[in-house]
Design a protein around this motif. Structure first.
Motif, PDB file in Angstrom:
ATOM      1  N   HIS A   1      21.977  -6.532  -7.595  1.00  0.00           N
ATOM      2  CA  HIS A   1      21.158  -5.473  -6.994  1.00  0.00           C
ATOM      3  C   HIS A   1      19.781  -6.002  -6.600  1.00  0.00           C
ATOM      4  O   HIS A   1      19.275  -5.710  -5.505  1.00  0.00           O
ATOM      5  N   VAL A   2      19.155  -6.776  -7.494  1.00  0.00           N
ATOM      6  CA  VAL A   2      17.819  -7.305  -7.199  1.00  0.00           C
ATOM      7  C   VAL A   2      17.882  -8.288  -6.025  1.00  0.00           C
ATOM      8  O   VAL A   2      17.016  -8.272  -5.139  1.00  0.00           O
ATOM      9  N   LYS A   3      18.902  -9.118  -5.990  1.00  0.00           N
ATOM     10  CA  LYS A   3      19.041 -10.083  -4.900  1.00  0.00           C
ATOM     11  C   LYS A   3      19.199  -9.375  -3.560  1.00  0.00           C
ATOM     12  O   LYS A   3      18.556  -9.740  -2.564  1.00  0.00           O
ATOM     13  N   ARG A   4      20.053  -8.343  -3.538  1.00  0.00           N
ATOM     14  CA  ARG A   4      20.248  -7.615  -2.266  1.00  0.00           C
ATOM     15  C   ARG A   4      18.988  -6.875  -1.852  1.00  0.00           C
ATOM     16  O   ARG A   4      18.694  -6.755  -0.651  1.00  0.00           O
ATOM     17  N   GLY A   5      18.221  -6.366  -2.812  1.00  0.00           N
ATOM     18  CA  GLY A   5      16.971  -5.700  -2.472  1.00  0.00           C
ATOM     19  C   GLY A   5      15.960  -6.653  -1.869  1.00  0.00           C
ATOM     20  O   GLY A   5      15.286  -6.330  -0.873  1.00  0.00           O
TER      21      GLY A   5
END
Length: 689
Positions: free
Chosen positions: A60-64
């Motif tokens: 999730h953090v990477k995609r954000g």
């Protein structure tokens, strides 16, 4: 004159206990404290959250961050293209009012939040929830991921509500943002809006219905009807694959319903140490609540946690894990592995489309969900069921739907389901009592001739023990009398049909017709004739049904040689992920030259005899030819020179399928590609004599 010392016997002394020496610790230093600090951070990173949770949060953090970086990279390109015309001057009033032009905004999702983080996170949630229309679990996971990221930065600085601190200390104002941006008011409003949107669009509730005992029995009946006979399954690969599919499905459903789990991470004890006539022991790895028990320090007093003794349950035909799990394991050992299950073998492995089982590849969530949809649809069971249905159905049955005297207490339900003693009671209420409350406040059958009156007793049991009225007894008597009269008529028809059939069979054998009905299906044998049964021209019997048509199963493939398989590519790692597609061709070369015993490939592909790709093993021919084409191109044509090989075939970075296409094209240009898939046509492969 010297004094003579008298020799006196010394009194016996007790042996002294060895002195306990204290362990000397090295003197602390600045360097060692830094090492300990790194160990602390590594330990928190590895054990604060479960592996799956960490993997989801990282994604999730990477995609954000990629979404935010992509926005500003496109924005910069647009600004460069419009620099001479419509670009806003830096000192323009609109530039000061635009928060997205703040230099700190591109770094809003960094490990250390800034003043723009509470504005960027709601925008990312809006993009995922309103623009891409993703589900409730996605935006809740995004918020939890960023909250976890910022909670663990600089101690307690970024925990709690997001606010601007203007505290003055010794005449100085701190003037900084504190708290967690994921706990800001703007994020709360966006999350609430997304939840309301999901609720309004879903309409009816979407969470899984519980899988009841009756549903389990109906799914079992459907599977048994869809499965072929055992002797047919042993002759044809297609039929054996179908039996394997249904048997694994039944065993998984019975085990999940019994243990109240939706995961297949089962570790069984040694079969030799277990009395199978009584019970067997199952250890459920990473059971729900195990980490919380560790946090509470309950590892010592609760040594039997996650261990379950499975006993026979003959009354639960479709949910008897004792029968179906052992039957499934024996089926794997005899017809697929041709050996005993090893400690690294999956109890519920993946089976390919060609019927070959991969021992070290675990079932996926999508496969289990597909099984549930297939079984409920085939059995005619209405409703929406997910992998959570077994846990809910098993818990509700033991607590309130099992026969009187066999229902479990709440403490037993909590232990068996892995719920902690201090866990929120709302969880148990949602699993158990909410369903019961919904049932007892359901008045949809108010117009029924015999209402259940479920609100007056537990599950409407008052109706079951209520004495019958005279009118009800009269209706029952009339119904039974009608049924018995119809049954007599049907028996007369059956008796007449049997007499006619017996007469026709005896006439075909030219035997005297007896005056009474024969007591067996075997015709008398005259003296001197052979006792070997012979085929008659009378009506055939198929599956015990007179006059049925005999059907022969024809299959293009027979059962393959047990233990022969070619591993899937990309290779599945021990952590559940697959290796990079760029390394697939290297794995193929390794399988060709040395094999892969850890994946079940004990004989290298180059040493396979011809019979392993022909006849009953024809299903391996295409895969064998593809692996041979790639391996021999690297070994023979390019003489194991990896640099030359990758220069000629850069498509290898995209996976072995793309690589195979370009190799075949190159072989066609060279004129050395065979037209048929024969093992002896592959360069470098010698056929067996």
């Amino acid at each position: 004159m010297g004094r003579v010392r008298e020799h006196t016997a010394k009194a016996p002394q007790l042996p002294q206990s060895p002195k306990r020496t204290r362990r000397k610790w090295p003197a602390s230093s600045t360097k060692s404290l830094k090492v300990i600090e790194r160990l602390k951070e590594a330990g928190k990173e590895a054990h604060l959250k479960a592996n799956n949770t960490r993997r989801c949060y990282t994604g999730h953090v990477k995609r954000g961050r990629e979404w935010l970086s992509d926005y500003f990279s496109r924005n910069d390109r647009d600004a460069d293209s419009d620099e001479e015309g419509s670009a806003t001057a830096p000192n323009h009033p609109c530039a000061e009012e635009d928060p997205y032009s703040d230099p700190a905004f591109p770094h809003a999702f960094d490990s250390i939040p800034n003043k723009c983080s509470d504005k960027a996170l709601p925008l990312f949630l809006t993009y995922k929830g309103f623009h891409q229309n993703l589900g409730k679990g996605t935006f809740e996971g995004i918020r939890a991921a960023f909250k976890h990221l910022w909670d663990n930065m600089q101690g307690d600085t970024y925990r709690g509500r997001w606010h601007f601190d203007q505290t003055k200390c010794y005449g100085f104002s701190l003037q900084r943002w504190e708290g967690n941006p994921a706990d800001s008011a703007e994020v709360d409003d966006v999350i609430s809006s997304l939840k309301h949107k999901a609720s309004s669009e879903d309409g009816d509730r979407k969470h899984s219905l519980p899988m009841s005992k009756d549903f389990m029995d109906r799914m079992l009946a459907w599977s048994l009807e869809a499965c072929p006979l055992l002797d047919e399954a042993l002759r044809a690969l297609k039929q054996r694959t179908l039996v394997t599919h249904h048997l694994e499905q039944i065993a998984f459903a019975a085990t999940a319903w019994t243990l109240w789990t939706r995961q297949a991470h089962l570790k069984l004890h040694s079969i030799n140490d277990i009395d199978l006539s009584t019970y067997f022991d199952i250890y459920l790895k990473n059971r729900k609540g195990w980490q919380r028990k560790v946090n509470k320090g309950q590892t010592e007093p609760d040594l039997r946690s996650n261990h379950y003794k499975i006993y026979p349950q003959p009354d639960l035909r479709g949910s008897d894990a004792f029968v179906w799990l052992l039957l499934w394991m024996k089926w794997l050992e005899v017809f697929h592995y041709v050996r005993a299950l090893g400690p690294d073998d999956c109890v519920f492995p993946v089976m390919g489309a060609n019927g070959v089982v991969q021992p070290h590849e675990l079932l996926s969530h999508d496969t289990v969900q597909k099984w549930i949809n297939e079984a409920t649809s085939g059995a005619g069971i209405p409703g929406s069921f997910s992998t959570h249905c077994f846990r809910r159905g098993g818990a509700q049955y033991r607590f309130m739907f099992s026969p009187v005297g066999q229902r479990w207490s709440l403490a037993k339900v909590r232990w068996w389901g892995g719920w902690a003693e201090q866990e929120n009671r709302d969880t148990l209420i949602r699993y158990l009592l909410d369903e019961l409350h919904t049932y007892e406040t359901d008045y949809s059958d108010a117009l029924a001739p015999v209402p259940r009156e479920v609100n007056e007793s537990l599950l409407g049991e008052a109706t079951l023990v209520e004495p019958m009225s005279t009118e009800e007894l009269r209706d029952v008597h009339t119904s039974i009398t009608t049924d018995v009269r119809g049954l007599r008529i049907d028996l007369d028809h059956v008796a007449g049909a049997v007499r006619e059939l017996t007469k026709a069979v005896l006439q075909s054998h030219e035997l005297p017709i007896p005056s009474q009905r024969p007591s067996s299906d075997l015709a008398p044998v005259s003296p001197g004739t052979s006792t070997r049964p012979r085929r008659t021209s009378g009506p055939a019997r198929t599956n015990g049904v007179p006059g049925g048509k005999t059907q022969r199963i024809r299959s293009s493939h027979s059962t393959p040689t047990p233990g022969v398989l070619i591993p899937h590519i990309p290779v599945l790692c021990s952590d559940g992920t697959h290796q990079s597609r760029a390394d697939s061709w290297r794995d193929i070369v390794q399988h060709w030259v040395t094999g892969a015993p850890e994946l079940g490939l004990h004989t290298p592909l180059k040493d396979w005899p011809r019979k392993w790709t022909q006849g009953e093993n024809r299903l391996f021919a295409v895969k064998y030819h593809e692996r041979a084409t790639i391996a021999l191109e690297f070994l023979n044509i390019y003489e194991s020179d990896e640099d030359r090989f990758l220069t000629a075939y850069p498509q290898a970075e995209r996976g072995h399928t793309a690589l195979l296409h370009v190799i075949n094209a190159a072989r066609r240009e060279r004129g050395d590609r065979p037209s048929r898939l024969r093992q002896n046509c592959i360069p470098g492969v010698q056929a067996d004599e």
